[in-house]
Design a protein around this motif. Structure first.
Motif, PDB file in Angstrom:
ATOM      1  N   HIS A   7       0.792  -1.185   0.014  1.00 33.98           N
ATOM      2  CA  HIS A   7      -0.078  -0.019  -0.052  1.00 33.98           C
ATOM      3  C   HIS A   7       0.945   1.159  -0.065  1.00 33.98           C
ATOM      4  O   HIS A   7       1.168   1.687   1.094  1.00 33.98           O
ATOM      5  N   GLN A   8       1.283   1.843  -1.071  1.00 32.38           N
ATOM      6  CA  GLN A   8       1.858   2.838  -1.194  1.00 32.38           C
ATOM      7  C   GLN A   8       2.101   3.525  -2.628  1.00 32.38           C
ATOM      8  O   GLN A   8       1.798   2.899  -3.555  1.00 32.38           O
ATOM      9  N   GLU A   9       1.861   4.894  -2.689  1.00 33.37           N
ATOM     10  CA  GLU A   9       1.990   5.523  -3.820  1.00 33.37           C
ATOM     11  C   GLU A   9       3.146   5.439  -4.610  1.00 33.37           C
ATOM     12  O   GLU A   9       4.214   5.420  -3.962  1.00 33.37           O
ATOM     13  N   PRO A  10       2.892   5.272  -5.966  1.00 36.67           N
ATOM     14  CA  PRO A  10       4.431   4.941  -6.754  1.00 36.67           C
ATOM     15  C   PRO A  10       5.123   6.341  -6.337  1.00 36.67           C
ATOM     16  O   PRO A  10       4.567   7.277  -6.220  1.00 36.67           O
ATOM     17  N   ARG A  13       5.025   9.481 -11.116  1.00 35.28           N
ATOM     18  CA  ARG A  13       4.337   9.030 -12.439  1.00 35.28           C
ATOM     19  C   ARG A  13       4.078  10.138 -13.079  1.00 35.28           C
ATOM     20  O   ARG A  13       4.155  11.330 -12.698  1.00 35.28           O
ATOM     21  N   THR A  15       1.535  12.480 -15.755  1.00 35.73           N
ATOM     22  CA  THR A  15       0.192  12.450 -16.460  1.00 35.73           C
ATOM     23  C   THR A  15       0.251  13.461 -17.609  1.00 35.73           C
ATOM     24  O   THR A  15       1.232  14.419 -17.526  1.00 35.73           O
ATOM     25  N   ALA A  18      -3.499  18.886 -19.289  1.00 32.11           N
ATOM     26  CA  ALA A  18      -4.738  19.337 -19.995  1.00 32.11           C
ATOM     27  C   ALA A  18      -4.341  20.361 -21.017  1.00 32.11           C
ATOM     28  O   ALA A  18      -4.492  20.425 -22.222  1.00 32.11           O
ATOM     29  N   SER A  19      -3.658  21.559 -20.479  1.00 32.14           N
ATOM     30  CA  SER A  19      -3.218  22.563 -21.062  1.00 32.14           C
ATOM     31  C   SER A  19      -1.868  23.227 -20.503  1.00 32.14           C
ATOM     32  O   SER A  19      -1.776  23.019 -19.430  1.00 32.14           O
ATOM     33  N   LYS A 371       0.128  16.214  -4.087  1.00 27.61           N
ATOM     34  CA  LYS A 371      -1.436  16.372  -5.030  1.00 27.61           C
ATOM     35  C   LYS A 371      -0.934  16.776  -6.330  1.00 27.61           C
ATOM     36  O   LYS A 371       0.035  17.683  -6.414  1.00 27.61           O
ATOM     37  N   GLU A 372      -1.783  16.491  -7.363  1.00 29.59           N
ATOM     38  CA  GLU A 372      -1.789  16.844  -8.661  1.00 29.59           C
ATOM     39  C   GLU A 372      -2.187  18.453  -8.659  1.00 29.59           C
ATOM     40  O   GLU A 372      -3.470  18.488  -8.656  1.00 29.59           O
ATOM     41  N   ALA A 373      -1.375  19.156  -8.927  1.00 31.66           N
ATOM     42  CA  ALA A 373      -1.871  20.828  -8.913  1.00 31.66           C
ATOM     43  C   ALA A 373      -2.514  21.116 -10.296  1.00 31.66           C
ATOM     44  O   ALA A 373      -2.504  20.106 -11.352  1.00 31.66           O
ATOM     45  N   ALA A 374      -3.421  22.001 -10.341  1.00 34.07           N
ATOM     46  CA  ALA A 374      -3.911  22.429 -11.565  1.00 34.07           C
ATOM     47  C   ALA A 374      -2.951  22.628 -12.633  1.00 34.07           C
ATOM     48  O   ALA A 374      -1.995  23.352 -12.389  1.00 34.07           O
ATOM     49  N   ALA A 375      -3.033  22.042 -13.974  1.00 31.43           N
ATOM     50  CA  ALA A 375      -1.984  22.433 -14.843  1.00 31.43           C
ATOM     51  C   ALA A 375      -2.440  23.573 -15.477  1.00 31.43           C
ATOM     52  O   ALA A 375      -3.632  23.958 -15.762  1.00 31.43           O
TER      53      ALA A 375
ATOM     54  N   GLY B  18      -6.518  18.984 -13.809  1.00 31.76           N
ATOM     55  CA  GLY B  18      -6.473  20.333 -13.813  1.00 31.76           C
ATOM     56  C   GLY B  18      -7.712  20.794 -13.128  1.00 31.76           C
ATOM     57  O   GLY B  18      -7.671  20.334 -11.970  1.00 31.76           O
ATOM     58  N   LYS B  19      -8.556  21.611 -13.690  1.00 31.02           N
ATOM     59  CA  LYS B  19      -9.619  22.258 -12.745  1.00 31.02           C
ATOM     60  C   LYS B  19     -10.873  21.360 -12.805  1.00 31.02           C
ATOM     61  O   LYS B  19     -11.805  21.603 -12.041  1.00 31.02           O
ATOM     62  N   PHE B  58      -4.252   7.173 -11.151  1.00 30.21           N
ATOM     63  CA  PHE B  58      -3.884   7.231 -10.012  1.00 30.21           C
ATOM     64  C   PHE B  58      -4.957   7.970  -8.957  1.00 30.21           C
ATOM     65  O   PHE B  58      -4.802   9.327  -9.407  1.00 30.21           O
ATOM     66  N   VAL B  71      -5.251  -1.753  -1.223  1.00 31.58           N
ATOM     67  CA  VAL B  71      -4.311  -1.983  -2.242  1.00 31.58           C
ATOM     68  C   VAL B  71      -3.930  -0.916  -2.986  1.00 31.58           C
ATOM     69  O   VAL B  71      -4.595   0.366  -2.795  1.00 31.58           O
ATOM     70  N   THR B  72      -2.741  -0.708  -3.563  1.00 33.40           N
ATOM     71  CA  THR B  72      -2.398   0.317  -4.519  1.00 33.40           C
ATOM     72  C   THR B  72      -2.348  -0.239  -5.885  1.00 33.40           C
ATOM     73  O   THR B  72      -1.403  -1.053  -6.148  1.00 33.40           O
ATOM     74  N   ARG B  74      -0.837   0.536  -9.493  1.00 34.78           N
ATOM     75  CA  ARG B  74      -0.221   1.679 -10.015  1.00 34.78           C
ATOM     76  C   ARG B  74      -0.154   1.322 -11.464  1.00 34.78           C
ATOM     77  O   ARG B  74       0.398   2.187 -12.279  1.00 34.78           O
ATOM     78  N   ARG B 405     -12.486  17.761 -27.130  1.00 31.19           N
ATOM     79  CA  ARG B 405     -12.326  17.806 -25.546  1.00 31.19           C
ATOM     80  C   ARG B 405     -13.835  17.797 -25.082  1.00 31.19           C
ATOM     81  O   ARG B 405     -14.152  17.421 -23.790  1.00 31.19           O
TER      82      ARG B 405
END
Ligand SMILES: Nc1ncnc2c1ncn2[C@@H]1O[C@H](COP(=O)(O)OP(=O)(O)O)[C@@H](O)[C@H]1O
Ligand SMILES: [Mg+2]
Lengths: 375, 512
Positions: A7-10, A13, A15, A18-19, A371-375, B18-19, B58, B71-72, B74, B405
């Motif tokens: 149980h752990q985050e990679p 990774r 992504t 979006a823009s 956290k995935e910040a807004a792109a 994103g948003k 993820f 579980v994770t 990936r 989109r």
């Protein structure tokens, strides 16, 4: 038998973004350039050179004085024009990698006019004392180059629209035909330099050489005009719109009532004609003759330029100058003791980073716990 | 291992792009050995949620338990190791390989794996669940439903006991869907746990044990299917009550708009796809076109639109006071004759629109030639776009967003909106609600009825007989490229139409 993942985050990774804002993209490109410079510096250190000294020399080789700047511009002009030509085809997803051949054919056609008529025109000019013969000569060469280059570009388009042949291989092969033809011409008595057995096309009479503006042949003005015209053609005209639609989907194009074959032929004529024009500027502007090195890989480097610029003519202007500067800077290097191969490796590293950074413009890495910040 | 009744338990899952918040604090549980339907409008986050189970995405936060264990996940491989297999909306198969090769591809040993053992296991799986598949057929020779079968077997071959199917029936005919459901029931009987995404409520009621509902990325509730009705599901999904009746307004004064006579077309393989088709479309009516998938609907539509060559027969459009034959005319020639035909093709982003261009440029597809001179005019279409966004309630960040989109329903609104905007006399739509949720589907039905009331001849090529029976004024049934009958849906049953779909006219004559 099943393995349970712990149980752990990679750790990291990727992504897809979006823009991305243009500003951010440029920051990434800047970092990439810096990375390339540092990597290159390490390499130079390992080889026992002083990286600062060598980078300094490179910059001097490209921009350090009027003479060097002129050389850089002279190198950039055909690169830029061919890149624009290539972009026309690529926007249509027509993979024209035959720019090299189209440049040569354009050069050959312009040279044919010069070789056959320069003596007559020179005599006429001397007799009349007017500018007319010279202008006529240059215009004829210009027309010959763009028509020949254009037709050379149309050939694969005809085959593709009639029989569905693959244009990539086709245009590639045409390059070799053009190159062999140049070699053949160098042996022709009418073309050969007098008084030597060495197969080399003779120099044109000055009447067939392009005039200079601010010390560089006027090709640079033509190139600048073309950047603007191409930009408008691609984004504002009906033809440009048709190119975009055909490039995305030939089915949609047919649905829209676009004659796909016609767009292929027309656009490939323009693409080839622009490359032919680049050839004309090399033979008539930079070299004053036709050689095996007239294209000299420009047709291939131009693909990199077009691609790095995302087919945008204005960006191409910047990229073409940048690549020309790298080329000149590296050439200067080899004349000052550092082996040429080393200079070329440096150019390779820079291009690698610049192309590689496009990955980071399209994707981002997310590290564990963030956290995935807004792109 | 801790004992639990749940095969999958997702707790407080959040995922943002994103948003966009695709999933907000979503919880979902799948019991062992049940079929769970996941329901929600387009863009409600169903695919995203499932992609987190199958290792494509993820989660930003939240917890996933498989058989009770946290579980994770990936990567898709880790999902497989946990026994999770997903069949995606877009298939991921290698065209030039056979079914069997695709199934073993990527496993240790790869294609080189002992073919005999592989073939034996594949036929064992096929036999067990009732699949119908030739393991040695190449993918490029396969129909969509066969490709889907390959995807499912591929997942089972890897030993998955949790299966996720993302809109599997969107690409199937009703008959094929029924077959798929039989397979799913057989898997359930075998103890597999299944999540299925579908927009078709009767399918949900038919096949599932429970229904989980998402709305705008939020989890709403999970209902026992026994206690649900189409109406209650719709309300939970949309958040308000909407009518599930499709209107069929009556229109007076029907006039002939399009006459097709003895039309014959040959498809890419050189086979007669349309055989001597004869029919008339009237202004002020909806002519439904029913038929098993691949019965020549595509060729028929494309021939009428001037995109497919007709070898025989005539296509007569009403122009002014006479009729004009357009057989042999290219699209641009048809335009030039002033014939206003609108066509919403089956392949929306591959033929009707250009996915990477924005809405304005997509409007231009029909109108860029109208403007004089060499430049394109983007001002007028931009205005049109703004009007359409408002009148059709198109959800988009703006007119300069690439249409790719947008969600499926909004893409279709852009396409249909454009086609309607140019005031067509004949409007031909192919599978206009495929992949659309209920709300969007009804919006499309309303738009078609509106056109009909304006006196347009609407040709509706559909696959859902229930819808065709309700909305059409007449139904033309085609079978194997032939028109096997034109019936009035008010005076016949679904079964009658179903029979015509598998019988040619000639057979019927012979029978009579
Ligand atoms: N890769 C992605 N990048 C950006 N936005 C996405 C991505 N995938 C999905 N979305 C957005 O997330 C939302 C949920 O999408 P999705 O899960 O595909 O919905 P559904 O499957 O229920 O139709 C939508 O608004 C969609 O636009
Ligand atoms: Mg989805």
């Amino acid at each position: 038998m099943k393995k349970r993942a712990e149980h752990q985050e990679p750790f990291v990774r990727m992504t897809k973004r979006a823009s991305i804002t243009p500003g951010k993209a440029w920051v990434i490109r800047g970092i990439a350039l810096l990375g390339a410079i540092v990597t290159g510096a390490l390499l130079l250190l390992i080889l026992g050179h002083n990286p600062f000294g060598i980078y300094g020399e490179m910059v001097r080789g490209a921009f350090g004085g009027t003479m060097y700047i002129k050389e850089t511009v002279r190198t950039a002009v055909p690169l830029l024009i061919s890149a624009i030509g290539i972009a026309f085809a690529f926007k249509m997803k027509f993979w024209n990698i035959g720019a090299e051949g189209q440049i040569l054919i354009g050069g050959i056609a312009a040279s044919a006019v010069a070789i056959h008529y320069d003596a007559q025109f020179a005599a006429w000019a001397a007799e009349s004392g007017s500018f007319l013969p010279r202008i006529l000569m240059l215009v004829l060469m210009f027309l010959a180059a763009i028509v020949a280059g254009g037709l050379y570009g149309v050939v694969p388009a005809v085959f593709k629209s009639k029989w569905g042949t693959n244009e990539t291989l086709f245009t590639l092969m045409l390059n070799y035909i053009a190159l062999q033809y140049v070699k053949y011409l160098a042996y022709q008595p009418a073309w050969k330099m007098a008084g030597t057995s060495f197969p080399k096309v003779r120099m044109f009479d000055p009447i067939a050489v392009l005039p200079k503006v601010m010390g560089i042949h006027i090709g640079w003005i033509i190139a600048l005009v073309l950047v603007v015209v191409a930009h408008f053609y691609l984004t504002r005209t009906k033809h440009g719109y048709e190119i975009a639609v055909v490039g995305e989907s030939t089915n949609t194009a047919r649905y829209a009532g676009i004659n796909v074959s016609k767009v292929y032929l027309r656009t490939m004529f323009i693409s080839g004609a622009l490359c032919g024009l680049a050839g004309y500027l090399v033979v008539s502007g930079a070299d004053g003759t036709l050689t095996e090195g007239t294209a000299g890989g420009v047709g291939f480097t131009a693909i990199t330029v077009a691609w790095l610029s995302k087919m945008n003519p204005i960006t191409m202007l910047i990229v073409a100058v940048f690549i020309a500067a790298l080329d000149r800077g590296a050439g200067f290097q080899s004349s000052t003791g550092v082996p040429e191969s080393c200079a070329e490796v440096l150019v390779g590293i820079i291009l690698f980073f610049m192309l590689g950074c496009e990955f980071f413009i399209n994707y981002k890495l997310v590290f564990r716990g963030r956290k995935e910040a807004a792109a | 291992m801790e004992q639990t009744q749940y095969a999958v338990a997702m707790q407080g899952i959040t995922k943002t792009f994103g948003k966009t918040v695709a999933n907000n604090n979503v919880s979902l549980s799948l019991r062992k050995g049940e079929i769970l339907a996941l329901l929600g409008e387009n863009g409600s986050g169903k695919t995203t949620l499932m992609n987190m189970l199958s290792g494509i995405y993820f989660p930003d936060s939240g917890e996933i338990r498989i058989h009770g264990e946290p579980v994770t996940i990936r990567s898709p491989k880790e999902a497989f190791d946990l026994g999770i297999g997903m069949i995606h909306q877009h298939f991921k198969l290698v065209d030039v390989l056979t079914a069997a090769e695709n199934i073993v591809l990527g496993l240790p040993g790869g294609i080189e794996l002992d073919r005999k053992t592989a073939a034996a296991r594949i036929s064992e799986i096929s036999g067990k669940y009732g699949f119908d598949l030739d393991p040695n057929k190449k993918i490029y020779n396969m129909a969509v439903s066969e490709k889907q079968t390959v995807e499912i077997i591929k997942v089972l071959y890897r030993g998955a006991d949790i299966l996720i199917l993302d809109e599997p029936t969107a690409v199937l005919t009703p008959q094929e869907s029924k077959k798929l459901f039989d397979v799913l029931r057989a898997m359930k009987a075998d103890g597999k746990s299944i999540i299925i995404i579908t927009h078709k409520l009767h399918e949900v009621l038919d096949v599932s044990d429970r229904v989980a509902i998402l709305r705008k990325g939020e989890y709403i509730c999970t209902i026992e299917t026994k206690e649900a009705t189409q109406q209650s599901l719709t309300e939970a999904m949309v958040g308000r009550s909407i009518s599930l009746e499709i209107e069929r307004p009556e229109v007076e004064n029907k006039t002939e708009m399009l006459k097709v006579e003895n039309l014959t077309c040959i498809n890419a393989e050189g086979v007669q796809a349309v055989k001597h088709a004869t029919f008339t479309a009237y202004g002020g009516e909806i002519l439904g076109v029913a038929g098993v998938a691949g019965s020549g609907q595509k060729e028929l539509c494309e021939a009428i639109a001037g995109l497919h060559h007709a070898t025989e027969g005539s296509i007569l459009y009403k122009t002014g006071d006479g009729f004009e034959n357009v057989v042999g005319c290219k699209v641009e020639e048809i335009f030039k004759k002033g014939i206003s035909l609108a066509f919403v093709p089956e392949d929306r982003l591959g033929m009707g629109l250009v996915g990477s261009l924005d809405m304005v440029d997509n409007m231009l597809i029909r109108s860029y030639k109208d403007h004089k001179g060499i430049f394109v005019d983007r001002k007028t279409p931009k205005k049109v776009c703004e009007d359409l966004i408002e009148s059709l309630e198109i959800v988009t960040p703006g007119t300069s967003t690439p249409v790719r989109r947008l969600s499926g329903g909004n893409v279709q609104k852009v396409l249909l909106g454009r086609e309607i905007h140019y005031n067509p006399k004949v409007l031909m739509v192919a599978y206009p609600v495929r992949g659309l949720d209920i709300n969007s589907s009804f919006k499309i039905y309303d738009l078609l009825n509106e056109q009909k009331k304006k006196g347009v001849a609407v040709i509706f090529v559909g696959e859902d007989l229930d819808v065709l029976m309700e909305i059409s004024d007449r139904i033309m049934v085609i079978c194997g490229g032939e028109v096997s009958g034109i019936v009035d849906p008010r005076e016949c049953t679904k079964e009658d139409v179903g029979l015509l779909m598998v019988k040619t006219g000639r057979e019927k004559e012979a029978e009579a």
